[in-house]
Scaffold this motif. Structure first.
Motif, PDB file in Angstrom:
ATOM      1  N   VAL A 513      37.677  56.612  50.815  1.00  9.95           N
ATOM      2  CA  VAL A 513      37.793  55.338  50.096  1.00  9.95           C
ATOM      3  C   VAL A 513      36.909  54.282  50.759  1.00  9.95           C
ATOM      4  CG1 VAL A 513      39.362  53.423  49.581  1.00  9.95           C
ATOM      5  CG2 VAL A 513      40.083  55.777  49.117  1.00  9.95           C
ATOM      6  N   TYR A 514      36.916  54.237  52.075  1.00  9.63           N
ATOM      7  CA  TYR A 514      36.079  53.290  52.825  1.00  9.63           C
ATOM      8  C   TYR A 514      34.596  53.496  52.493  1.00  9.63           C
ATOM      9  CZ  TYR A 514      33.854  51.175  56.974  1.00  9.63           C
ATOM     10  OH  TYR A 514      33.055  50.441  57.825  1.00  9.63           O
ATOM     11  N   GLU A 515      34.177  54.767  52.400  1.00 13.74           N
ATOM     12  CA  GLU A 515      32.762  55.102  52.181  1.00 13.74           C
ATOM     13  C   GLU A 515      32.260  54.662  50.805  1.00 13.74           C
ATOM     14  OE1 GLU A 515      33.340  59.110  54.906  1.00 13.74           O
ATOM     15  OE2 GLU A 515      33.138  59.267  52.729  1.00 13.74           O
ATOM     16  N   ILE A 516      33.151  54.615  49.821  1.00 12.04           N
ATOM     17  CA  ILE A 516      32.747  54.244  48.462  1.00 12.04           C
ATOM     18  C   ILE A 516      32.047  52.890  48.452  1.00 12.04           C
ATOM     19  CG2 ILE A 516      33.649  53.476  46.226  1.00 12.04           C
ATOM     20  CD1 ILE A 516      35.713  55.714  46.418  1.00 12.04           C
ATOM     21  N   GLY A 517      32.583  51.941  49.228  1.00 11.67           N
ATOM     22  CA  GLY A 517      32.020  50.593  49.254  1.00 11.67           C
ATOM     23  C   GLY A 517      30.571  50.592  49.697  1.00 11.67           C
ATOM     24  N   TYR A 518      30.285  51.303  50.781  1.00 11.26           N
ATOM     25  CA  TYR A 518      28.907  51.328  51.296  1.00 11.26           C
ATOM     26  C   TYR A 518      27.969  51.976  50.288  1.00 11.26           C
ATOM     27  CZ  TYR A 518      24.823  52.442  54.079  1.00 11.26           C
ATOM     28  OH  TYR A 518      23.524  52.549  54.519  1.00 11.26           O
ATOM     29  N   GLU A 519      28.372  53.109  49.717  1.00 12.13           N
ATOM     30  CA  GLU A 519      27.484  53.836  48.825  1.00 12.13           C
ATOM     31  C   GLU A 519      27.162  53.046  47.553  1.00 12.13           C
ATOM     32  OE1 GLU A 519      25.924  56.013  50.033  1.00 12.13           O
ATOM     33  OE2 GLU A 519      27.171  56.801  51.622  1.00 12.13           O
ATOM     34  N   LEU A 520      28.167  52.435  46.950  1.00 10.94           N
ATOM     35  CA  LEU A 520      27.902  51.686  45.719  1.00 10.94           C
ATOM     36  C   LEU A 520      26.973  50.499  45.967  1.00 10.94           C
ATOM     37  CD1 LEU A 520      31.245  51.648  43.704  1.00 10.94           C
ATOM     38  CD2 LEU A 520      29.073  52.692  43.065  1.00 10.94           C
ATOM     39  N   LYS A 521      27.050  49.928  47.170  1.00  9.91           N
ATOM     40  CA  LYS A 521      26.208  48.768  47.479  1.00  9.91           C
ATOM     41  C   LYS A 521      24.811  49.183  47.938  1.00  9.91           C
ATOM     42  CE  LYS A 521      30.228  46.010  48.840  1.00  9.91           C
ATOM     43  NZ  LYS A 521      30.998  45.459  49.965  1.00  9.91           N
ATOM     44  N   ALA A 522      24.710  50.322  48.645  1.00 11.37           N
ATOM     45  CA  ALA A 522      23.445  50.694  49.271  1.00 11.37           C
ATOM     46  C   ALA A 522      22.693  51.800  48.524  1.00 11.37           C
ATOM     47  CB  ALA A 522      23.680  51.119  50.720  1.00 11.37           C
ATOM     48  N   ARG A 523      23.384  52.825  48.058  1.00 12.27           N
ATOM     49  CA  ARG A 523      22.725  53.963  47.400  1.00 12.27           C
ATOM     50  C   ARG A 523      23.708  54.605  46.410  1.00 12.27           C
ATOM     51  NH1 ARG A 523      22.365  57.270  53.204  1.00 12.27           N
ATOM     52  NH2 ARG A 523      24.608  57.303  53.544  1.00 12.27           N
ATOM     53  N   PRO A 524      23.810  54.029  45.223  1.00 10.09           N
ATOM     54  CA  PRO A 524      24.810  54.471  44.240  1.00 10.09           C
ATOM     55  C   PRO A 524      24.763  55.955  43.903  1.00 10.09           C
ATOM     56  CG  PRO A 524      23.780  52.412  43.558  1.00 10.09           C
ATOM     57  CD  PRO A 524      23.023  52.884  44.745  1.00 10.09           C
ATOM     58  N   ASP A 525      23.578  56.558  43.994  1.00  9.79           N
ATOM     59  CA  ASP A 525      23.468  57.984  43.678  1.00  9.79           C
ATOM     60  C   ASP A 525      24.336  58.842  44.603  1.00  9.79           C
ATOM     61  OD1 ASP A 525      21.722  57.342  41.699  1.00  9.79           O
ATOM     62  OD2 ASP A 525      19.910  57.956  42.772  1.00  9.79           O
ATOM     63  N   TRP A 526      24.623  58.303  45.792  1.00  7.59           N
ATOM     64  CA  TRP A 526      25.387  59.080  46.771  1.00  7.59           C
ATOM     65  C   TRP A 526      26.890  58.847  46.677  1.00  7.59           C
ATOM     66  CZ3 TRP A 526      23.146  60.409  52.170  1.00  7.59           C
ATOM     67  CH2 TRP A 526      21.874  60.974  52.029  1.00  7.59           C
ATOM     68  N   VAL A 527      27.340  57.981  45.783  1.00  7.34           N
ATOM     69  CA  VAL A 527      28.778  57.711  45.696  1.00  7.34           C
ATOM     70  C   VAL A 527      29.539  58.972  45.285  1.00  7.34           C
ATOM     71  CG1 VAL A 527      28.934  56.993  43.260  1.00  7.34           C
ATOM     72  CG2 VAL A 527      30.434  55.958  44.984  1.00  7.34           C
ATOM     73  N   ILE A 528      28.830  59.952  44.740  1.00  7.32           N
ATOM     74  CA  ILE A 528      29.471  61.218  44.380  1.00  7.32           C
ATOM     75  C   ILE A 528      30.031  61.927  45.612  1.00  7.32           C
ATOM     76  CG2 ILE A 528      27.362  62.600  44.559  1.00  7.32           C
ATOM     77  CD1 ILE A 528      28.377  64.197  42.121  1.00  7.32           C
ATOM     78  N   ILE A 529      29.495  61.643  46.803  1.00  5.91           N
ATOM     79  CA  ILE A 529      29.959  62.340  48.015  1.00  5.91           C
ATOM     80  C   ILE A 529      31.386  61.929  48.364  1.00  5.91           C
ATOM     81  CG2 ILE A 529      29.471  62.859  50.435  1.00  5.91           C
ATOM     82  CD1 ILE A 529      26.531  62.232  49.882  1.00  5.91           C
ATOM     83  N   PRO A 530      31.686  60.631  48.579  1.00  6.47           N
ATOM     84  CA  PRO A 530      33.087  60.287  48.849  1.00  6.47           C
ATOM     85  C   PRO A 530      33.998  60.561  47.658  1.00  6.47           C
ATOM     86  CG  PRO A 530      31.755  58.293  48.626  1.00  6.47           C
ATOM     87  CD  PRO A 530      30.805  59.441  48.712  1.00  6.47           C
ATOM     88  N   LEU A 531      33.496  60.416  46.424  1.00  3.34           N
ATOM     89  CA  LEU A 531      34.330  60.697  45.253  1.00  3.34           C
ATOM     90  C   LEU A 531      34.704  62.167  45.188  1.00  3.34           C
ATOM     91  CD1 LEU A 531      32.549  58.458  42.574  1.00  3.34           C
ATOM     92  CD2 LEU A 531      34.835  58.108  43.544  1.00  3.34           C
ATOM     93  N   THR A 532      33.779  63.054  45.588  1.00  9.92           N
ATOM     94  CA  THR A 532      34.084  64.488  45.655  1.00  9.92           C
ATOM     95  C   THR A 532      35.146  64.745  46.714  1.00  9.92           C
ATOM     96  OG1 THR A 532      31.844  65.087  44.958  1.00  9.92           O
ATOM     97  CG2 THR A 532      33.118  66.789  46.067  1.00  9.92           C
ATOM     98  N   GLY A 533      35.018  64.068  47.840  1.00  9.14           N
ATOM     99  CA  GLY A 533      36.016  64.223  48.906  1.00  9.14           C
ATOM    100  C   GLY A 533      37.396  63.803  48.448  1.00  9.14           C
ATOM    101  N   ILE A 534      37.472  62.721  47.690  1.00 11.35           N
ATOM    102  CA  ILE A 534      38.765  62.235  47.184  1.00 11.35           C
ATOM    103  C   ILE A 534      39.367  63.250  46.212  1.00 11.35           C
ATOM    104  CG2 ILE A 534      39.834  60.460  45.738  1.00 11.35           C
ATOM    105  CD1 ILE A 534      37.835  58.461  47.016  1.00 11.35           C
ATOM    106  N   ARG A 535      38.539  63.807  45.331  1.00 11.47           N
ATOM    107  CA  ARG A 535      39.027  64.817  44.375  1.00 11.47           C
ATOM    108  C   ARG A 535      39.626  66.014  45.109  1.00 11.47           C
ATOM    109  NH1 ARG A 535      36.215  67.609  40.821  1.00 11.47           N
ATOM    110  NH2 ARG A 535      37.233  67.141  38.841  1.00 11.47           N
ATOM    111  N   GLN A 536      38.939  66.470  46.141  1.00 10.09           N
ATOM    112  CA  GLN A 536      39.418  67.642  46.890  1.00 10.09           C
ATOM    113  C   GLN A 536      40.761  67.367  47.540  1.00 10.09           C
ATOM    114  OE1 GLN A 536      36.193  68.308  49.595  1.00 10.09           O
ATOM    115  NE2 GLN A 536      35.045  69.595  48.181  1.00 10.09           N
ATOM    116  N   ILE A 537      40.896  66.205  48.147  1.00 10.68           N
ATOM    117  CA  ILE A 537      42.145  65.866  48.841  1.00 10.68           C
ATOM    118  C   ILE A 537      43.300  65.771  47.848  1.00 10.68           C
ATOM    119  CG2 ILE A 537      43.312  64.110  50.236  1.00 10.68           C
ATOM    120  CD1 ILE A 537      40.394  63.435  51.289  1.00 10.68           C
ATOM    121  N   LEU A 538      43.045  65.162  46.694  1.00 17.31           N
ATOM    122  CA  LEU A 538      44.099  65.022  45.691  1.00 17.31           C
ATOM    123  C   LEU A 538      44.498  66.370  45.100  1.00 17.31           C
ATOM    124  CD1 LEU A 538      42.896  61.817  43.773  1.00 17.31           C
ATOM    125  CD2 LEU A 538      44.651  61.989  45.555  1.00 17.31           C
ATOM    126  N   GLU A 539      43.568  67.301  45.060  1.00 12.36           N
ATOM    127  CA  GLU A 539      43.857  68.621  44.480  1.00 12.36           C
ATOM    128  C   GLU A 539      44.569  69.553  45.453  1.00 12.36           C
ATOM    129  OE1 GLU A 539      40.068  69.982  43.173  1.00 12.36           O
ATOM    130  OE2 GLU A 539      39.991  68.619  41.443  1.00 12.36           O
TER     131      GLU A 539
END
Length: 540
Positions: A513-539
């Motif tokens: 969740v913390y990483e999402i903030g940096y990625e959306l502000k600095a390199r939006p293409d990479w926001v898929i990385i923390p979002l993938t991590g969140i999906r895995q943890i929830l599953e």
């Protein structure tokens, strides 16, 4: 004679006593210069006022006077930050890097430049010698305290110094090719955790894989406030950050898959939060990863476990003694995370339409799962936890680890999360939060390798994602196995397996969740990385 004309006639060492002069510096000169530096962290924030909060004269051997100043910046958003600068007036800037030139002016009838004094060798030498001599400079009710650490007890003479180019949030100076002095730029009204932890690990523990403490400079404002200005550390000879070497190792993994034409579905699948030794991985999987990589992963895990064992060792000093989980900690943790989580939900919701493909899909899922994710964090129950909390690194990832020529690893930079307050950085937490930071860093490295424009893999993105996730789960299992076994052997109180897994999942989710903030502000293409991590943890 006008005030301005009078000031121009005044010598540099008297000017700072003039409030009008200090104010004139803050009107335009210092703000404009700060915006050109890498260490000024608030470039995107609108500042209301700049003010020189306090200043301290620092005499040099050539008779010149430098000033250490703290700058109070008040922002329109309602918060305040403090920064450190060192200023010196000189007529000759031929040897001064352009990055160190603050403002061209006339002072005392002489044309010259106000410079950042760190770019003056005369100043750097004086700073080094003050630390060696452990002298204190007093001015009124405040004082600068210089302390010498064990590695400088022999008082090695000054030979040379240079400002390093890798300065970011701080400025680093190399002395004699053997020591680094890190000047903190953003200041806090308390001792910096980087200084506290480095000194403790170096001088009061058995842990050797952290830069040895060489000394420090602190500004004692009064009996209640101590500002850490900088730290001297022994230089660690290294081959670079573990991050870059990890990217190279992961590139080799994907290249071996392509060279062998193996079906990715046939590669061994390791479950999340499994603990496995390298020998427990199937031989063909080990060949794809390589034994050298697995050995390095184990070595990193060993050093991090040893660091935590050292931080767990002091049972007397209240700054470091282990403590249990309690209700106060739970309230602090939930408040802090929920505040950050709500900010991330707003940020993602505002940016979801700007994303494409899987990133857009995962971002929308994140927003839709707001209630579930919030409940995961609110469900933290300290009464079920029997392990201990200790001082931790707080911002641990592969970029905070140096790799030596002998393939060993050193942990550096103990300042904590940049977004956190100084008080929050010092809160004792489970060492498994640092472990979660390392696992998230391995996950990042997988996708950084996939996304790198330098790599031209023949596999499709879907195949790369599938193979990358298998790699991540395998090295995570090897890392956890080595870390937990080392911790248990040395009586580090991290709980049993169920508690370990619970705390890891909790803090992996927090980190992502913390990483999402940096990625959306600095390199939006990479926001898929923390979002993938969140999906895995929830599953899981």
């Amino acid at each position: 004679m006008s005030s301005k004309a009078n000031q121009k006639a005044m010598p540099w060492n008297e000017l700072f006593s003039e409030e009008t002069y200090r104010s004139s510096l803050c009107d335009k000169i210092l703000p404009e210069y700060m915006m050109t530096t890498r260490w000024y962290a608030a470039k995107t924030q609108k500042a209301k006022t700049y003010r020189i909060e306090q200043y301290m004269p620092f005499l040099l051997e050539d008779g010149a006077t430098a000033f250490l100043i703290t700058i109070e910046v008040n922002f329109q958003a309602g918060f305040t930050e403090y920064y450190l600068m060192t200023l010196l007036f000189t007529e000759d800037v031929s040897e001064i890097d352009k990055k160190g030139r603050v403002h061209q002016t006339t002072i005392g009838g002489k044309k010259g430049w106000i410079i950042d004094a760190l770019y003056s060798e005369t100043f750097r030498k004086a700073l080094y010698e003050q630390i060696l001599l452990q002298k204190t400079i007093t001015d009124g009710n405040t004082k600068l305290v210089f302390e010498r650490g064990k590695v400088l007890r022999s008082r090695p003479e000054y030979e040379s110094s240079q400002v390093m180019n890798f300065d970011q949030s701080n400025t680093s100076i190399e002395y004699n090719g053997k020591f680094f002095f890190k000047m903190y730029r953003r200041l806090f009204q308390d001792a910096n955790p980087d200084l506290e932890l480095t000194k403790f690990l170096s001088d009061e523990s058995e842990f050797k894989n952290s830069p040895a403490y060489g000394g420090s400079v602190s500004w004692i404002k009064n009996q209640y406030a101590t500002l850490s200005l900088g730290i001297m550390q022994e230089k660690v000879e290294n081959k670079g950050e573990a991050w870059n070497h990890t990217l190279d190792m992961m590139k080799g993994y994907f290249e071996r898959i392509e060279a062998t034409d193996i079906e990715i579905a046939d590669i061994q699948t390791v479950k999340s939060f499994d603990f496995k030794s390298p020998e427990e991985l199937k031989s063909d999987f080990r060949l794809l990863i390589s034994d050298d990589v697995l050995s390095k992963v184990e070595q990193i895990a060993l050093r991090i476990a040893e660091m935590h064992v050292a931080l767990f060792s002091n049972k007397v000093d209240t700054k470091f003694n282990p403590i249990a989980f309690n209700g106060d900690y739970t309230v602090w943790l939930k408040n802090r995370i929920i505040y950050q989580l709500n900010a991330r939900f707003i940020l993602v919701d505002e940016n979801v339409e700007k994303l494409d493909g899987l990133a857009k899909q995962y971002a929308q899922e994140f927003v839709d799962q707001r209630e579930e994710i919030t409940n995961r964090f609110l469900d933290f129950q300290e009464v079920e936890l029997n392990s201990s909390r200790i001082r931790i690194h707080g911002d641990l990832h592969l970029g905070q680890i140096l790799m030596t020529e002998s393939d060993d690893f050193y942990v550096i930079d103990y300042e904590g999360e940049p977004e956190s307050t100084i008080r929050d950085r010092k809160v004792k937490q489970t060492p498994l939060k640092d472990v979660a930071g390392m696992l998230r860093s391995f996950h990042y490295a997988v996708y950084a390798t996939i996304f790198s424009s330098k790599n031209n893999f023949k596999l499709s993105q879907e195949q790369l994602f599938e193979a990358g996730e298998k790699y991540y789960q395998a090295i995570s299992a090897v890392f956890l196995n080595k870390y937990v076994n080392t911790a248990m052997t040395n009586n580090l109180d991290i709980g049993y397996q169920s508690e370990i897994r619970y705390l890891l999942k909790y803090h992996l989710l927090e980190k992502a969740v913390y990483e999402i903030g940096y990625e959306l502000k600095a390199r939006p293409d990479w926001v898929i990385i923390p979002l993938t991590g969140i999906r895995q943890i929830l599953e899981d």
